[in-house]
Design a protein around this motif. Sequence first.
Motif, PDB file in Angstrom:
ATOM      1  N   PRO A  56       4.340  -1.254   7.591  1.00  0.00           N
ATOM      2  CA  PRO A  56       5.535  -2.064   7.906  1.00  0.00           C
ATOM      3  C   PRO A  56       6.558  -2.061   6.771  1.00  0.00           C
ATOM      4  O   PRO A  56       7.732  -2.335   7.000  1.00  0.00           O
ATOM      5  CB  PRO A  56       4.962  -3.472   8.114  1.00  0.00           C
ATOM      6  CG  PRO A  56       3.547  -3.243   8.535  1.00  0.00           C
ATOM      7  CD  PRO A  56       3.100  -2.022   7.760  1.00  0.00           C
ATOM      8  N   ALA A  65       0.862  -1.191   0.000  1.00  0.00           N
ATOM      9  CA  ALA A  65       0.000   0.000   0.000  1.00  0.00           C
ATOM     10  C   ALA A  65       0.891   1.231   0.000  1.00  0.00           C
ATOM     11  O   ALA A  65       1.671   1.449   0.925  1.00  0.00           O
ATOM     12  CB  ALA A  65      -0.894  -0.001   1.234  1.00  0.00           C
ATOM     13  N   ASP A  69      -7.438   1.674  -5.163  1.00  0.00           N
ATOM     14  CA  ASP A  69      -8.370   1.494  -4.039  1.00  0.00           C
ATOM     15  C   ASP A  69      -9.225   2.746  -3.898  1.00  0.00           C
ATOM     16  O   ASP A  69      -8.935   3.621  -3.097  1.00  0.00           O
ATOM     17  CB  ASP A  69      -7.560   1.227  -2.767  1.00  0.00           C
ATOM     18  CG  ASP A  69      -8.436   0.801  -1.607  1.00  0.00           C
ATOM     19  OD1 ASP A  69      -9.608   0.443  -1.839  1.00  0.00           O
ATOM     20  OD2 ASP A  69      -7.944   0.820  -0.461  1.00  0.00           O
ATOM     21  N   VAL A 122      -2.357  -7.108   1.675  1.00  0.00           N
ATOM     22  CA  VAL A 122      -1.967  -5.703   1.474  1.00  0.00           C
ATOM     23  C   VAL A 122      -1.212  -5.244   2.721  1.00  0.00           C
ATOM     24  O   VAL A 122      -1.751  -5.333   3.829  1.00  0.00           O
ATOM     25  CB  VAL A 122      -3.221  -4.815   1.282  1.00  0.00           C
ATOM     26  CG1 VAL A 122      -2.809  -3.341   1.169  1.00  0.00           C
ATOM     27  CG2 VAL A 122      -4.013  -5.249   0.063  1.00  0.00           C
ATOM     28  N   VAL A 123       0.011  -4.795   2.541  1.00  0.00           N
ATOM     29  CA  VAL A 123       0.802  -4.317   3.678  1.00  0.00           C
ATOM     30  C   VAL A 123       1.316  -2.919   3.355  1.00  0.00           C
ATOM     31  O   VAL A 123       1.885  -2.703   2.273  1.00  0.00           O
ATOM     32  CB  VAL A 123       2.002  -5.248   3.974  1.00  0.00           C
ATOM     33  CG1 VAL A 123       2.729  -4.785   5.239  1.00  0.00           C
ATOM     34  CG2 VAL A 123       1.555  -6.699   4.123  1.00  0.00           C
ATOM     35  N   GLN A 136      -4.371  -0.735  13.183  1.00  0.00           N
ATOM     36  CA  GLN A 136      -5.003  -2.005  12.820  1.00  0.00           C
ATOM     37  C   GLN A 136      -5.235  -2.800  14.090  1.00  0.00           C
ATOM     38  O   GLN A 136      -4.356  -2.922  14.926  1.00  0.00           O
ATOM     39  CB  GLN A 136      -4.128  -2.815  11.852  1.00  0.00           C
ATOM     40  CG  GLN A 136      -3.893  -2.136  10.519  1.00  0.00           C
ATOM     41  CD  GLN A 136      -5.086  -2.230   9.580  1.00  0.00           C
ATOM     42  OE1 GLN A 136      -6.166  -2.681   9.972  1.00  0.00           O
ATOM     43  NE2 GLN A 136      -4.916  -1.789   8.361  1.00  0.00           N
ATOM     44  N   ASP A 160       0.840   4.432   0.772  1.00  0.00           N
ATOM     45  CA  ASP A 160       0.145   5.530   1.441  1.00  0.00           C
ATOM     46  C   ASP A 160       1.124   6.661   1.743  1.00  0.00           C
ATOM     47  O   ASP A 160       1.152   7.182   2.867  1.00  0.00           O
ATOM     48  CB  ASP A 160      -0.539   5.005   2.708  1.00  0.00           C
ATOM     49  CG  ASP A 160      -1.625   3.993   2.382  1.00  0.00           C
ATOM     50  OD1 ASP A 160      -2.306   4.161   1.351  1.00  0.00           O
ATOM     51  OD2 ASP A 160      -1.794   3.039   3.153  1.00  0.00           O
ATOM     52  N   THR A 170     -12.992  -2.508   7.984  1.00  0.00           N
ATOM     53  CA  THR A 170     -12.495  -3.129   9.223  1.00  0.00           C
ATOM     54  C   THR A 170     -12.391  -2.116  10.361  1.00  0.00           C
ATOM     55  O   THR A 170     -12.227  -2.500  11.506  1.00  0.00           O
ATOM     56  CB  THR A 170     -11.117  -3.780   8.993  1.00  0.00           C
ATOM     57  OG1 THR A 170     -10.294  -2.846   8.300  1.00  0.00           O
ATOM     58  CG2 THR A 170     -11.222  -5.042   8.165  1.00  0.00           C
TER      59      THR A 170
HETATM   60  O1  C5P Z   1      -0.287   0.543   6.781  1.00  0.00           O
HETATM   61  P1  C5P Z   1      -1.260  -0.587   6.704  1.00  0.00           P
HETATM   62  O2  C5P Z   1      -0.615  -1.930   6.417  1.00  0.00           O
HETATM   63  O3  C5P Z   1      -2.185  -0.637   7.905  1.00  0.00           O
HETATM   64  O4  C5P Z   1      -2.134  -0.229   5.414  1.00  0.00           O
HETATM   65  C1  C5P Z   1      -3.243  -0.973   5.047  1.00  0.00           C
HETATM   66  C2  C5P Z   1      -3.847  -0.387   3.809  1.00  0.00           C
HETATM   67  O5  C5P Z   1      -5.068  -1.044   3.543  1.00  0.00           O
HETATM   68  C3  C5P Z   1      -4.183   1.089   3.914  1.00  0.00           C
HETATM   69  O6  C5P Z   1      -4.023   1.646   2.607  1.00  0.00           O
HETATM   70  C4  C5P Z   1      -5.628   1.111   4.318  1.00  0.00           C
HETATM   71  O7  C5P Z   1      -6.301   2.259   3.860  1.00  0.00           O
HETATM   72  C5  C5P Z   1      -6.155  -0.116   3.585  1.00  0.00           C
HETATM   73  N1  C5P Z   1      -7.345  -0.720   4.155  1.00  0.00           N
HETATM   74  C6  C5P Z   1      -7.451  -1.187   5.451  1.00  0.00           C
HETATM   75  N2  C5P Z   1      -8.616  -1.764   5.883  1.00  0.00           N
HETATM   76  C7  C5P Z   1      -9.641  -1.878   5.053  1.00  0.00           C
HETATM   77  C8  C5P Z   1      -9.540  -1.427   3.744  1.00  0.00           C
HETATM   78  C9  C5P Z   1      -8.364  -0.857   3.325  1.00  0.00           C
HETATM   79  O8  C5P Z   1      -6.512  -1.112   6.219  1.00  0.00           O
HETATM   80  N3  C5P Z   1     -10.744  -2.459   5.468  1.00  0.00           N
END
Ligand code: C5P
Length: 241
Positions: free
Chosen positions: A210, A9, A61, A206-207, A188, A11, A116
């Motif tokens: 980290p 991801a 996304d 999706v990470v 999270q 971000d 989530t």
């Molecule tokens: O940094 P991290 O691993 O927490 O990033 C997770 C990515 O997945 C971020 O882009 C976040 O917006 C996205 N995401 C999430 N939970 C969801 C949908 C998308 O964490 N339910």
Amino acid sequence: MSDDRLIVAMDVGNALDGLKLAERLGDAVSFYKIGLGMLTGGGLALANELKDEHGKRIFLDMKLFDIGATVEAAVRGLASFNHDFLTVHGDPYVVRAAREGAGTSQTQILAVTILTSLDRGDLDNALIKEGKIPDLVQERAGFALEAGAHGVICSPQEAALIRALPEAEGKLIVTPGVRPAGADLGDQKRVMTPAQAIAAGADHVVVGRPVWRAEDPRDAAESILNELSSPQATSPNTTIH
Ligand code: C5P
């Protein structure tokens, strides 16, 4: 091509920082998620450059949600870039409109089940029917898949429930909320390790932080990839995508 089960991801603040990150990750990472946070920072241009100039796979996304005609028009425009994945909310009429808009593009439509970040109190405030979140997620995933979604986004903790649905056969499950063992959880809450998420039925993990916040992002990505190549990270989904 590296293991595309890992989606990083992106971000980061803008397209320039995104390009720098992609350069540091080099050939270790082949799949990137670009989200709404980067839309005004050149995210779409970055997505196109990573795809066309660097041969990367792209997950846009955008979590689209509107009346059907507007979703269809938005997806028609975005799908013309032929990115790999595009997210919409999982309401069946939204998914149907998105599939219509995607036409013959190679872009696969992934449905967001329940974010989530939401808890039961948030669902009450949104007047969403009673029930436990995992049950509602499973039901919503089933409806979205029936409506034509190529796959769903969910927490790794819901992956096994969704994988068990007959509607999920041959469909994609993509899970954020993934943390390598010992990594900072950030905001999270309901996390699994990459290997656990794949073993629970996810096709892609999706990470974000980290990897992109690590002092050495390439090293961080490589250690996730090592974990994914361990025998524990075997998907119960035998379908080849
Ligand atoms: O940094 P991290 O691993 O927490 O990033 C997770 C990515 O997945 C971020 O882009 C976040 O917006 C996205 N995401 C999430 N939970 C969801 C949908 C998308 O964490 N339910």
